[in-house]
Design a protein around this motif. Structure first.
Motif, PDB file in Angstrom:
ATOM      1  N   VAL A 177       1.042  -1.099  -0.248  1.00 45.19           N
ATOM      2  CA  VAL A 177      -0.006   0.029  -0.099  1.00 45.19           C
ATOM      3  C   VAL A 177       0.822   1.143  -0.063  1.00 45.19           C
ATOM      4  N   GLN A 178       0.512   2.213  -0.912  1.00 45.94           N
ATOM      5  CA  GLN A 178       1.144   3.354  -0.978  1.00 45.94           C
ATOM      6  C   GLN A 178       0.192   4.712  -1.054  1.00 45.94           C
ATOM      7  N   LEU A 179       0.317   5.614  -0.276  1.00 43.64           N
ATOM      8  CA  LEU A 179      -0.488   6.758  -0.393  1.00 43.64           C
ATOM      9  C   LEU A 179       0.517   7.963  -0.212  1.00 43.64           C
ATOM     10  N   GLN A 180       0.231   8.740  -1.463  1.00 38.97           N
ATOM     11  CA  GLN A 180       1.301   9.889  -1.646  1.00 38.97           C
ATOM     12  C   GLN A 180       0.377  11.251  -1.751  1.00 38.97           C
ATOM     13  N   ALA A 181       0.498  11.843  -0.669  1.00 38.89           N
ATOM     14  CA  ALA A 181      -0.272  13.007  -0.417  1.00 38.89           C
ATOM     15  C   ALA A 181       0.544  14.407  -1.210  1.00 38.89           C
ATOM     16  N   PHE A 182      -0.265  15.185  -1.893  1.00 37.36           N
ATOM     17  CA  PHE A 182       0.726  16.470  -2.278  1.00 37.36           C
ATOM     18  C   PHE A 182      -0.580  17.500  -2.539  1.00 37.36           C
ATOM     19  N   GLY A 183       0.020  18.523  -2.736  1.00 33.79           N
ATOM     20  CA  GLY A 183      -0.811  19.850  -2.803  1.00 33.79           C
ATOM     21  C   GLY A 183      -0.731  20.895  -1.776  1.00 33.79           C
ATOM     22  N   GLY A 184      -0.074  20.593  -0.546  1.00 30.26           N
ATOM     23  CA  GLY A 184       0.157  21.606   0.533  1.00 30.26           C
ATOM     24  C   GLY A 184       0.909  22.894   0.035  1.00 30.26           C
ATOM     25  N   GLY A 185       0.987  23.817   0.812  1.00 30.24           N
ATOM     26  CA  GLY A 185       1.871  25.094   0.716  1.00 30.24           C
ATOM     27  C   GLY A 185       1.323  26.098   1.536  1.00 30.24           C
ATOM     28  N   LEU A 186       1.691  27.296   1.010  1.00 33.33           N
ATOM     29  CA  LEU A 186       1.552  28.634   1.937  1.00 33.33           C
ATOM     30  C   LEU A 186       0.322  29.382   1.098  1.00 33.33           C
ATOM     31  N   GLN A 216      -2.843  32.510   2.122  1.00 33.61           N
ATOM     32  CA  GLN A 216      -3.117  33.461   3.014  1.00 33.61           C
ATOM     33  C   GLN A 216      -4.626  33.212   3.781  1.00 33.61           C
ATOM     34  N   ALA A 217      -4.906  33.625   4.992  1.00 32.78           N
ATOM     35  CA  ALA A 217      -6.185  33.230   5.379  1.00 32.78           C
ATOM     36  C   ALA A 217      -7.257  33.577   4.302  1.00 32.78           C
ATOM     37  N   GLY A 218      -8.249  33.054   4.442  1.00 33.10           N
ATOM     38  CA  GLY A 218      -9.381  33.115   3.392  1.00 33.10           C
ATOM     39  C   GLY A 218      -9.130  32.485   2.101  1.00 33.10           C
ATOM     40  N   GLY A 219      -8.100  31.999   2.023  1.00 27.92           N
ATOM     41  CA  GLY A 219      -7.771  31.207   0.683  1.00 27.92           C
ATOM     42  C   GLY A 219      -8.143  29.765   0.599  1.00 27.92           C
ATOM     43  N   SER A 220      -7.792  29.188  -0.403  1.00 30.36           N
ATOM     44  CA  SER A 220      -8.176  27.900  -0.592  1.00 30.36           C
ATOM     45  C   SER A 220      -7.082  27.012  -1.385  1.00 30.36           C
ATOM     46  N   LEU A 221      -6.900  25.719  -1.041  1.00 32.35           N
ATOM     47  CA  LEU A 221      -6.216  24.959  -1.403  1.00 32.35           C
ATOM     48  C   LEU A 221      -6.657  23.602  -1.645  1.00 32.35           C
ATOM     49  N   ARG A 222      -6.348  22.839  -2.618  1.00 28.16           N
ATOM     50  CA  ARG A 222      -6.716  21.593  -2.923  1.00 28.16           C
ATOM     51  C   ARG A 222      -5.604  20.383  -2.505  1.00 28.16           C
ATOM     52  N   LEU A 223      -5.870  19.499  -1.924  1.00 29.32           N
ATOM     53  CA  LEU A 223      -4.873  18.410  -1.309  1.00 29.32           C
ATOM     54  C   LEU A 223      -5.309  17.492  -2.302  1.00 29.32           C
ATOM     55  N   SER A 224      -4.293  16.455  -2.924  1.00 25.35           N
ATOM     56  CA  SER A 224      -4.669  15.173  -3.655  1.00 25.35           C
ATOM     57  C   SER A 224      -3.747  14.079  -2.897  1.00 25.35           C
ATOM     58  N   CYS A 225      -4.463  12.961  -2.946  1.00 28.33           N
ATOM     59  CA  CYS A 225      -3.720  11.836  -2.580  1.00 28.33           C
ATOM     60  C   CYS A 225      -3.768  10.644  -3.644  1.00 28.33           C
ATOM     61  N   LYS A 226      -2.726  10.199  -4.075  1.00 24.58           N
ATOM     62  CA  LYS A 226      -2.730   8.910  -5.050  1.00 24.58           C
ATOM     63  C   LYS A 226      -2.414   7.808  -4.265  1.00 24.58           C
ATOM     64  N   ALA A 227      -3.307   6.866  -4.515  1.00 23.62           N
ATOM     65  CA  ALA A 227      -3.363   5.665  -3.836  1.00 23.62           C
ATOM     66  C   ALA A 227      -2.998   4.382  -4.527  1.00 23.62           C
TER      67      ALA A 227
END
Length: 115
Positions: A1-10, A12-23
């Motif tokens: 089993v492998q779970l690879q998460a990515f998409g984090g970063g910096l 500003q408050a009020g903003g958006s991010l999308r995280l992804s995980c490849k399984a």
């Protein structure tokens, strides 16, 4: 089993991010997947989970702001994070709660929300 998460970063408050995980390495479409996070000074906590049926559950601190989804064909699970707050800062982990008698964690991706 492998779970690879990515998409984090910096962001500003009020903003958006999308995280992804490849399984990989298991029957993705048949298993519940989840995102957890570890914020400074706190224990690791559930952010959101999504069952094989598509039903979802959210931690109280993120409900209404975050959305978990999955793409079974691509073996991906996503976490759309909107209206981010500084207290959302932490390391976010992709999690397989139960497969063949144990759980699995990805390596984590860092999310930093500046005020």
């Amino acid at each position: 089993v492998q779970l690879q998460a990515f998409g984090g970063g910096l962001v500003q408050a009020g903003g958006s991010l999308r995280l992804s995980c490849k399984a990989s390495g298991f029957n993705f479409s048949l298993n519940t997947m989840a995102w957890y996070r570890q914020t400074p000074g706190k224990l690791r906590e559930l952010v959101a989970s999504i069952a094989s049926s598509g039903s979802t559950d959210y931690g109280s601190l993120v409900k209404g702001r975050f959305t978990i989804s999955r793409d079974n064909a691509r073996r991906m699970v996503y976490l759309q994070m909107n209206s981010l707050k500084p207290e959302d800062t932490g390391v976010y982990f992709c999690h397989l709660p139960a497969f063949r008698g144990r759980s699995y964690w990805g390596q984590g991706t860092l999310v930093t929300v500046s005020s």
